[in-house]
Motif scaffolding. Sequence first.
Motif, PDB file in Angstrom:
ATOM      1  N   GLU A 735       0.831  -1.195   0.000  1.00 43.44           N
ATOM      2  CA  GLU A 735       0.000   0.000   0.000  1.00 43.44           C
ATOM      3  C   GLU A 735       0.876   1.260   0.000  1.00 43.44           C
ATOM      4  O   GLU A 735       0.582   2.240  -0.695  1.00 43.44           O
ATOM      5  N   LEU A 736       1.967   1.218   0.748  1.00 45.99           N
ATOM      6  CA  LEU A 736       2.895   2.347   0.758  1.00 45.99           C
ATOM      7  C   LEU A 736       3.507   2.543  -0.624  1.00 45.99           C
ATOM      8  O   LEU A 736       3.592   3.680  -1.126  1.00 45.99           O
ATOM      9  N   GLU A 737       3.929   1.452  -1.245  1.00 53.11           N
ATOM     10  CA  GLU A 737       4.517   1.541  -2.583  1.00 53.11           C
ATOM     11  C   GLU A 737       3.531   2.115  -3.592  1.00 53.11           C
ATOM     12  O   GLU A 737       3.869   2.995  -4.395  1.00 53.11           O
ATOM     13  N   TYR A 738       2.292   1.615  -3.525  1.00 51.20           N
ATOM     14  CA  TYR A 738       1.270   2.080  -4.469  1.00 51.20           C
ATOM     15  C   TYR A 738       0.955   3.561  -4.248  1.00 51.20           C
ATOM     16  O   TYR A 738       0.771   4.331  -5.194  1.00 51.20           O
ATOM     17  N   SER A 739       0.913   3.961  -2.986  1.00 55.84           N
ATOM     18  CA  SER A 739       0.634   5.363  -2.663  1.00 55.84           C
ATOM     19  C   SER A 739       1.765   6.275  -3.127  1.00 55.84           C
ATOM     20  O   SER A 739       1.521   7.372  -3.651  1.00 55.84           O
ATOM     21  N   LEU A 740       3.014   5.821  -2.946  1.00 57.80           N
ATOM     22  CA  LEU A 740       4.155   6.628  -3.394  1.00 57.80           C
ATOM     23  C   LEU A 740       4.147   6.794  -4.912  1.00 57.80           C
ATOM     24  O   LEU A 740       4.471   7.872  -5.429  1.00 57.80           O
ATOM     25  N   GLY A 741       3.774   5.726  -5.638  1.00 56.47           N
ATOM     26  CA  GLY A 741       3.679   5.837  -7.091  1.00 56.47           C
ATOM     27  C   GLY A 741       2.634   6.849  -7.511  1.00 56.47           C
ATOM     28  O   GLY A 741       2.835   7.623  -8.466  1.00 56.47           O
ATOM     29  N   THR A 742       1.509   6.857  -6.799  1.00 56.19           N
ATOM     30  CA  THR A 742       0.443   7.820  -7.112  1.00 56.19           C
ATOM     31  C   THR A 742       0.888   9.245  -6.779  1.00 56.19           C
ATOM     32  O   THR A 742       0.651  10.187  -7.555  1.00 56.19           O
ATOM     33  N   ILE A 743       1.533   9.423  -5.611  1.00 61.19           N
ATOM     34  CA  ILE A 743       2.020  10.756  -5.221  1.00 61.19           C
ATOM     35  C   ILE A 743       3.058  11.249  -6.215  1.00 61.19           C
ATOM     36  O   ILE A 743       3.063  12.430  -6.602  1.00 61.19           O
ATOM     37  N   PHE A 744       3.950  10.351  -6.645  1.00 64.03           N
ATOM     38  CA  PHE A 744       4.963  10.734  -7.629  1.00 64.03           C
ATOM     39  C   PHE A 744       4.315  11.211  -8.925  1.00 64.03           C
ATOM     40  O   PHE A 744       4.742  12.201  -9.520  1.00 64.03           O
ATOM     41  N   THR A 745       3.263  10.512  -9.357  1.00 62.67           N
ATOM     42  CA  THR A 745       2.552  10.912 -10.572  1.00 62.67           C
ATOM     43  C   THR A 745       1.955  12.311 -10.419  1.00 62.67           C
ATOM     44  O   THR A 745       2.003  13.136 -11.338  1.00 62.67           O
ATOM     45  N   ILE A 746       1.399  12.605  -9.253  1.00 66.07           N
ATOM     46  CA  ILE A 746       0.814  13.933  -9.001  1.00 66.07           C
ATOM     47  C   ILE A 746       1.898  15.009  -9.017  1.00 66.07           C
ATOM     48  O   ILE A 746       1.717  16.099  -9.588  1.00 66.07           O
TER      49      ILE A 746
END
Length: 755
Positions: A735-746
């Motif tokens: 979940e942390l990895e997925y969230s970081l990927g989303t934050i990076f995209t933003i």
Amino acid sequence: MNGHYDDGGEMVDLNVLQSQRDQSRYTPEPITPLTSRPLIRGPAGFSEESLPSYPSYPSGVSGHMGLTVNRGYGEESVASGDYSRPTTPSLVPFHQNRSSDFSYHSQATLTNLVSKPPSPIFAKEWVEPGSIARIADRDDKEIWRGWKRWLFRAVPFLIFANTALYLLYLALRITCVVFAQQAQHNTFAAAWVFIAIEVATAIPSLMHNGWTMWAMKKRQRPKLRLTGNDVPTVDVFITCAGEDDDVVLDTICGACDVDYPRDRFRVIVLDDGGSETLKASVHHLTSTTYPNLYYMARQKIPGVPHHFKAGNLNYGLEQTHLLPGGPGQFMAALDADMIPEQDWLRAVLPHLLIDDKMALACPPQLFYNTPPSDPLAQSLDFFVHVIEPIKDALNVAWCTGSGYVVRREALDDIGNFPLGSLAEDVATSTMMLGKGWKTAYVHEPLQFGTVPEDFGSHLKQRTRWAIGTIETAIKLNFCLYGDKVKRMTSAQRFSGFLYATLSWYTILLTASLFAIPIILLWGKPLVAFSNMVQLRWLIRACFATTITNRICEFILFIPAGYHTGQRGSRYQLWMAPYIALCIVRSFLLPTWLGGQTQAFKPTGSLSSALEERDPQRRKNLPRRLFTILFNYMAGFHLIFVYATLVGVVLVSYRCFFETSGVKNTLICLVIHAFWPPLTFLFLCTSLWTPIAYAIDPPSMPDREELLKRDPKTGVAHPTERSKKIAFGAQSAWFELEYSLGTIFTILVFVWSFWL
């Protein structure tokens, strides 16, 4: 007061309901409680002389189909098999409700069943007339409800928007590559390869999304219960082939203890493993507690195909004609490890009784020994809570292999269980649909079993399913044409074609994975553009696609749980090489090159005896790593992850030391390795799954600790806690990895406004 509320607010007193059920259940006298496990495992002092002789068969049954009685061991030899049973009270109702021609045409004999007044406790406005009670408008009412159901209705629209945005983004990527090549008179080969990889990894998701678009069609499957004692007769088969005796016996006792009149159903153990200890234990249960319990074991002749589970089931169907009263009006089946809930038969049977064209009804397969975080995605929750309900809404419900109840006429119509397939359950329901029958999915938690407890068994199970699905599809021409599918609807044909195609697709997906580390080590840009305006719009299109995809996933996964859906996405990637290898061996390679139809088998001499989930007996870390990397071929996963990360490091090094200025360095990083949403990171963590499992396997308690056992009868059912998947550290990490990927995209999207 203990009660349950229906959709309209009416309350049913569960205490009265249980009292009525207790009165309706026939209990033989006297009863000898199973107060200890040794009694279940086998009676003390068991010997040939201790077994009583067999009862004589009723008139019109003895001698039928060449029945011979062998008194040498107190058992009967039937049709070259082993059918054994000590003297027990005869199941007279089975015989009295059957004529000498063994007719079991259920609709003809059950006409009056649905025309009688309901039991007084069910005499409410929401109960349909007859002895079938309508408990609720939805069978999944207790599974998920409230705001989640309202939000889930937006799935088709979100999927449509997500797919449209992805196609626009893909078109923009291709256009920019073409313009860049024209402007710079150069070929951006790496950019084309990266586009191909993105498409390849997106195809399974797009195909599933196309299927789930059908969620627009509202599912109409009420929650029903069969009431009273005037119920159809059922033969319950329990198929086993070498499983631990205590596992099988828990299923046997659970099946014998269901809330159903004892004289209206039989439990028949079909033992393909020929276990003498299991046979002795079944004899003991029959003579002391369950007079409706039988044991059968067919004879397997070396060199003669026995057709695995399908052959075992067909053997049982044949032998029911030789039992007192002949075959039951319906047949039900349980896997050796699937413990049914007490409502099982009363919940599933009504769906066949209210529709004379309903051939088969099946509840989901649920599990009580799934480890925390479910690292290997064994729970099947996404399939049983999302995919199967959608399939059921379109009348394409699959038989999932256990817990189903089937109409005997429908089995006759397709010639019993089809042979020559590793997935006889899928083949059976598909052929029934091809004959114009209907199938139903009963979305209630009515059975709980065990997932494979080691890595090797998991691989074997899943590759067997994939091969069996493809075998069935090939024999049925991928459900596109032919006499066997001529009565299928377009939705049924599309479903059969889709799931066979997804299995074949793993070959392309595996091949595309090889290209990831190659293009990173190559050092060429993954994204091509001719000016900064194009780069800005590429980033913004990528942002829109990624965010809508995240929202769509969150809502689509609601019935199964968000983390379950993410596990399924990772599973498709790391499992693809295993499935692809087995498909190539089974369908593409000739025999002289090693081709053969089989599930995954480990190489070398080591087996799956790692006992990795037992904290006391698991093998040490070097042994686990060696076995999974070499015998279970996870070395491919390790090489992929290592080569990909090396490529990322080399590209980053070049960007930092071969470009000048912060802006140019950031652009270099983004277009060479860190294109949002960090695809390489998701691929690496997914492919790392087998290695992570070898390094830190989940610990599980002894199976007995997951069960609640009745001290008097010995009947066990899973505890409420064991039915749920615990949220572990691995889920938190992903979940942390997925969230970081989303934050990076933003962040990259925001940065695009300063480019």
